[in-house]
Scaffold this motif. Structure first.
Motif, PDB file in Angstrom:
ATOM      1  N   ASN A  98      -4.824   1.579  12.188  1.00 52.99           N
ATOM      2  CA  ASN A  98      -3.453   1.077  12.312  1.00 52.99           C
ATOM      3  C   ASN A  98      -2.938   0.735  10.913  1.00 52.99           C
ATOM      4  OD1 ASN A  98      -1.059  -0.333  12.768  1.00 52.99           O
ATOM      5  ND2 ASN A  98      -1.832  -1.369  14.595  1.00 52.99           N
ATOM      6  N   GLN A  99      -2.357   1.742  10.266  1.00 54.79           N
ATOM      7  CA  GLN A  99      -1.939   1.579   8.862  1.00 54.79           C
ATOM      8  C   GLN A  99      -0.864   0.503   8.691  1.00 54.79           C
ATOM      9  OE1 GLN A  99      -4.353   2.904   7.078  1.00 54.79           O
ATOM     10  NE2 GLN A  99      -3.226   4.396   5.837  1.00 54.79           N
ATOM     11  N   GLU A 100       0.065   0.419   9.642  1.00 52.45           N
ATOM     12  CA  GLU A 100       1.148  -0.561   9.536  1.00 52.45           C
ATOM     13  C   GLU A 100       0.596  -1.984   9.560  1.00 52.45           C
ATOM     14  OE1 GLU A 100       4.371  -0.113   8.855  1.00 52.45           O
ATOM     15  OE2 GLU A 100       3.841   2.005   8.588  1.00 52.45           O
ATOM     16  N   ALA A 101      -0.331  -2.236  10.481  1.00 60.91           N
ATOM     17  CA  ALA A 101      -0.933  -3.569  10.577  1.00 60.91           C
ATOM     18  C   ALA A 101      -1.759  -3.885   9.330  1.00 60.91           C
ATOM     19  CB  ALA A 101      -1.802  -3.661  11.834  1.00 60.91           C
ATOM     20  N   LEU A 102      -2.440  -2.861   8.804  1.00 60.93           N
ATOM     21  CA  LEU A 102      -3.227  -3.055   7.586  1.00 60.93           C
ATOM     22  C   LEU A 102      -2.313  -3.406   6.411  1.00 60.93           C
ATOM     23  CD1 LEU A 102      -5.827  -2.947   5.922  1.00 60.93           C
ATOM     24  CD2 LEU A 102      -5.570  -0.456   5.785  1.00 60.93           C
ATOM     25  N   LEU A 103      -1.207  -2.681   6.270  1.00 62.94           N
ATOM     26  CA  LEU A 103      -0.241  -2.967   5.203  1.00 62.94           C
ATOM     27  C   LEU A 103       0.299  -4.389   5.306  1.00 62.94           C
ATOM     28  CD1 LEU A 103       2.004   0.202   4.712  1.00 62.94           C
ATOM     29  CD2 LEU A 103       0.780  -1.056   2.939  1.00 62.94           C
ATOM     30  N   SER A 104       0.603  -4.798   6.516  1.00 62.34           N
ATOM     31  CA  SER A 104       1.116  -6.156   6.742  1.00 62.34           C
ATOM     32  C   SER A 104       0.095  -7.207   6.327  1.00 62.34           C
ATOM     33  CB  SER A 104       1.478  -6.324   8.220  1.00 62.34           C
ATOM     34  OG  SER A 104       1.918  -7.650   8.455  1.00 62.34           O
ATOM     35  N   PHE A 105      -1.169  -6.970   6.671  1.00 64.15           N
ATOM     36  CA  PHE A 105      -2.247  -7.901   6.294  1.00 64.15           C
ATOM     37  C   PHE A 105      -2.369  -8.008   4.770  1.00 64.15           C
ATOM     38  CE2 PHE A 105      -6.614  -8.316   4.778  1.00 64.15           C
ATOM     39  CZ  PHE A 105      -6.992  -9.535   5.342  1.00 64.15           C
ATOM     40  N   LEU A 106      -2.364  -6.862   4.103  1.00 62.08           N
ATOM     41  CA  LEU A 106      -2.552  -6.835   2.645  1.00 62.08           C
ATOM     42  C   LEU A 106      -1.395  -7.524   1.922  1.00 62.08           C
ATOM     43  CD1 LEU A 106      -3.819  -3.154   2.266  1.00 62.08           C
ATOM     44  CD2 LEU A 106      -5.213  -5.233   2.071  1.00 62.08           C
ATOM     45  N   LYS A 107      -0.173  -7.280   2.394  1.00 62.08           N
ATOM     46  CA  LYS A 107       1.015  -7.830   1.731  1.00 62.08           C
ATOM     47  C   LYS A 107       1.121  -9.343   1.878  1.00 62.08           C
ATOM     48  CE  LYS A 107       3.842  -3.641   1.900  1.00 62.08           C
ATOM     49  NZ  LYS A 107       5.008  -2.952   2.525  1.00 62.08           N
ATOM     50  N   THR A 108       0.496  -9.897   2.916  1.00 63.35           N
ATOM     51  CA  THR A 108       0.565 -11.349   3.129  1.00 63.35           C
ATOM     52  C   THR A 108      -0.703 -12.061   2.648  1.00 63.35           C
ATOM     53  OG1 THR A 108      -0.266 -11.042   5.396  1.00 63.35           O
ATOM     54  CG2 THR A 108       2.134 -11.163   5.089  1.00 63.35           C
ATOM     55  N   ASN A 109      -1.634 -11.303   2.063  1.00 60.59           N
ATOM     56  CA  ASN A 109      -2.888 -11.876   1.568  1.00 60.59           C
ATOM     57  C   ASN A 109      -2.780 -12.082   0.060  1.00 60.59           C
ATOM     58  OD1 ASN A 109      -5.592 -12.279   0.675  1.00 60.59           O
ATOM     59  ND2 ASN A 109      -6.346 -11.308   2.552  1.00 60.59           N
ATOM     60  N   GLU A 110      -2.936 -13.324  -0.394  1.00 56.68           N
ATOM     61  CA  GLU A 110      -2.767 -13.641  -1.817  1.00 56.68           C
ATOM     62  C   GLU A 110      -3.812 -12.993  -2.717  1.00 56.68           C
ATOM     63  OE1 GLU A 110      -2.607 -17.853  -2.285  1.00 56.68           O
ATOM     64  OE2 GLU A 110      -0.633 -18.052  -1.324  1.00 56.68           O
ATOM     65  N   ALA A 111      -4.896 -12.506  -2.115  1.00 60.69           N
ATOM     66  CA  ALA A 111      -5.947 -11.853  -2.908  1.00 60.69           C
ATOM     67  C   ALA A 111      -5.483 -10.520  -3.481  1.00 60.69           C
ATOM     68  CB  ALA A 111      -7.205 -11.641  -2.062  1.00 60.69           C
ATOM     69  N   PHE A 112      -4.392  -9.985  -2.907  1.00 59.15           N
ATOM     70  CA  PHE A 112      -3.925  -8.659  -3.322  1.00 59.15           C
ATOM     71  C   PHE A 112      -2.590  -8.735  -4.064  1.00 59.15           C
ATOM     72  CE2 PHE A 112      -6.754  -7.904   0.241  1.00 59.15           C
ATOM     73  CZ  PHE A 112      -7.575  -6.913  -0.276  1.00 59.15           C
ATOM     74  N   GLY A 113      -2.438  -7.851  -5.042  1.00 55.56           N
ATOM     75  CA  GLY A 113      -1.202  -7.759  -5.804  1.00 55.56           C
ATOM     76  C   GLY A 113      -0.466  -6.475  -5.460  1.00 55.56           C
ATOM     77  N   THR A 114      -0.460  -5.533  -6.407  1.00 58.31           N
ATOM     78  CA  THR A 114       0.234  -4.254  -6.199  1.00 58.31           C
ATOM     79  C   THR A 114      -0.418  -3.460  -5.070  1.00 58.31           C
ATOM     80  OG1 THR A 114       0.793  -4.174  -8.541  1.00 58.31           O
ATOM     81  CG2 THR A 114       0.987  -2.116  -7.321  1.00 58.31           C
ATOM     82  N   ILE A 115       0.402  -2.903  -4.199  1.00 58.81           N
ATOM     83  CA  ILE A 115      -0.094  -2.082  -3.086  1.00 58.81           C
ATOM     84  C   ILE A 115       0.673  -0.764  -3.093  1.00 58.81           C
ATOM     85  CG2 ILE A 115      -0.293  -1.891  -0.577  1.00 58.81           C
ATOM     86  CD1 ILE A 115      -0.444  -5.015  -0.576  1.00 58.81           C
ATOM     87  N   LYS A 116      -0.068   0.342  -3.062  1.00 57.21           N
ATOM     88  CA  LYS A 116       0.551   1.673  -3.077  1.00 57.21           C
ATOM     89  C   LYS A 116       0.079   2.483  -1.881  1.00 57.21           C
ATOM     90  CE  LYS A 116       0.750   1.854  -8.168  1.00 57.21           C
ATOM     91  NZ  LYS A 116       0.296   2.585  -9.369  1.00 57.21           N
ATOM     92  N   VAL A 117       0.964   3.313  -1.351  1.00 60.37           N
ATOM     93  CA  VAL A 117       0.621   4.197  -0.233  1.00 60.37           C
ATOM     94  C   VAL A 117       0.819   5.633  -0.685  1.00 60.37           C
ATOM     95  CG1 VAL A 117       1.077   4.830   2.152  1.00 60.37           C
ATOM     96  CG2 VAL A 117       1.397   2.458   1.417  1.00 60.37           C
ATOM     97  N   GLN A 118      -0.247   6.437  -0.549  1.00 65.19           N
ATOM     98  CA  GLN A 118      -0.155   7.837  -0.971  1.00 65.19           C
ATOM     99  C   GLN A 118      -1.168   8.671  -0.188  1.00 65.19           C
ATOM    100  OE1 GLN A 118      -0.897   8.475  -5.148  1.00 65.19           O
ATOM    101  NE2 GLN A 118       0.086  10.477  -5.158  1.00 65.19           N
ATOM    102  N   ASP A 119      -0.705   9.792   0.358  1.00 65.94           N
ATOM    103  CA  ASP A 119      -1.569  10.736   1.084  1.00 65.94           C
ATOM    104  C   ASP A 119      -2.413  10.050   2.151  1.00 65.94           C
ATOM    105  OD1 ASP A 119      -0.613  12.743  -0.587  1.00 65.94           O
ATOM    106  OD2 ASP A 119      -2.212  12.444  -2.055  1.00 65.94           O
ATOM    107  N   GLU A 120      -1.786   9.203   2.950  1.00 59.26           N
ATOM    108  CA  GLU A 120      -2.439   8.507   4.068  1.00 59.26           C
ATOM    109  C   GLU A 120      -3.439   7.435   3.637  1.00 59.26           C
ATOM    110  OE1 GLU A 120      -4.150  11.329   6.743  1.00 59.26           O
ATOM    111  OE2 GLU A 120      -2.224  12.246   7.253  1.00 59.26           O
ATOM    112  N   PHE A 121      -3.565   7.207   2.348  1.00 58.25           N
ATOM    113  CA  PHE A 121      -4.457   6.164   1.855  1.00 58.25           C
ATOM    114  C   PHE A 121      -3.637   5.011   1.273  1.00 58.25           C
ATOM    115  CE2 PHE A 121      -7.182   9.940   1.601  1.00 58.25           C
ATOM    116  CZ  PHE A 121      -8.311   9.478   2.265  1.00 58.25           C
ATOM    117  N   ILE A 122      -4.156   3.814   1.427  1.00 57.06           N
ATOM    118  CA  ILE A 122      -3.542   2.624   0.837  1.00 57.06           C
ATOM    119  C   ILE A 122      -4.410   2.171  -0.331  1.00 57.06           C
ATOM    120  CG2 ILE A 122      -2.918   0.205   1.203  1.00 57.06           C
ATOM    121  CD1 ILE A 122      -2.501   0.897   4.179  1.00 57.06           C
ATOM    122  N   THR A 123      -3.796   2.011  -1.495  1.00 57.27           N
ATOM    123  CA  THR A 123      -4.511   1.467  -2.657  1.00 57.27           C
ATOM    124  C   THR A 123      -4.008   0.051  -2.883  1.00 57.27           C
ATOM    125  OG1 THR A 123      -4.679   3.671  -3.639  1.00 57.27           O
ATOM    126  CG2 THR A 123      -5.052   1.789  -5.098  1.00 57.27           C
TER     127      THR A 123
END
Length: 298
Positions: free
Chosen positions: A229-254
């Motif tokens: 569930n990429q959308e839920a994963l993105l939401s988790f990462l964006k609200t987690n202070e442990a993470f900064g820049t987040i990029k989405v490319q070719d079905e992968f999230i960096t």
């Protein structure tokens, strides 16, 4: 720590073009410095200024804590800022004898320096028979004849094949191991990462970073992720202070880390939220990735 070279707000303009802009950094004894930047970033102009072949528009520089004049200081400097220029029908050894006469150095230095650059067996071969890599190594031997305190190299591996590049890099490491300070300009990230202890990053004549190479790449790294569930994963990462820049490319999230976090802990956190990873890779950032982030911000 002894300062060999200090640049203070150097600026160089060629008409409307500003090649170097308000540049300041210090070269300390015993380190290998890389001036890193794409073509046109002001690397060669900076070297030309400190070697007194290009006049500065404003700012200044000091050799050896300003204790000697630039003319005297340059006697302690070895430099290669252009293509090797020797007499083609003279041997390697004969060419170096001419350099010895100009520099007032005894001929006894010739074999020592030729051995260091791996050319002793070819010392009696004409320069015209040398490969491009051999010509570059002879130039390094020439620059070392006066046992300089600092060796300055402008794009030392430019145009060489992989074997030639490897040979030049190994020679640079050997020279540095003997205590000679080295300043090299390069547009090759791989070169700076493998050879240099310190780096100055330039873009359009401006300094973006100056410091140790290991500190530049000492970030907490990043995760490359894929989930059911990429959308839920993105939401988790964006609200987690442990993470900064987040990029989405070719079905992968960096997801780049702001703080230490190992893959096991991340996997556990996600599993508790019903998120199952189908791909999880944790990596440290390379100098290239840091460089691209740095130049993207500017």
């Amino acid at each position: 720590m002894d300062s060999i070279l200090k640049l203070n707000n150097l600026t160089k303009k060629f008409g409307y073009l500003t090649a170097v802009k308000d540049l300041s950094f210090t070269i300390n004894k015993g380190n290998v410095y890389g001036i890193l930047g794409p073509n046109g970033s002001g690397k060669s102009t900076t070297l030309g200024i400190v070697l007194n072949v290009v006049n500065t528009t404003s700012g200044d520089f000091q050799w050896f804590d300003g204790k000697v004049s630039t003319h005297e200081a340059l006697k302690k400097v070895g430099a290669i800022i252009e293509r090797p220029n020797f007499y083609p029908y003279m041997t390697g050894s004969q060419n170096l004898k001419l350099v010895c006469k100009i520099k007032g150095v005894p001929y006894t230095k010739i074999n020592e320096k030729l051995e260091l650059v791996g050319l002793l067996e070819r010392k009696d071969s004409k320069f015209a028979t040398y490969s491009l890599g051999m010509k570059q190594r002879l130039a390094i031997a020439s620059a070392l004849l006066n046992d300089p305190e600092i060796l300055i190299l402008d794009e030392p591996t430019n145009g060489l094949d992989p074997q030639g590049i490897h040979q030049i890099r190994e020679i640079i490491k050997q020279i540095a191991a003997k205590g000679t300070t080295i300043l090299l300009a390069s547009h090759l990230l791989d070169e700076v990462e493998k050879v240099c202890s310190h780096v100055v990053v330039l873009r359009k004549g401006e300094k973006l970073y100056s410091g140790r190479v290991d500190e530049m790449i000492s970030s907490h790294g990043f995760f490359q992720l894929k989930c059911n569930n990429q959308e839920a994963l993105l939401s988790f990462l964006k609200t987690n202070e442990a993470f900064g820049t987040i990029k989405v490319q070719d079905e992968f999230i960096t997801a780049f880390l702001n703080e230490p976090l190992n893959s096991e802990d991340l996997n556990r956190q996600l599993f508790k939220k019903g998120l199952v990873l189908t791909h999880l890779v944790q990596r440290k950032e390379s100098l290239e990735e840091q460089f691209l982030k740095l130049t993207d911000k500017n």
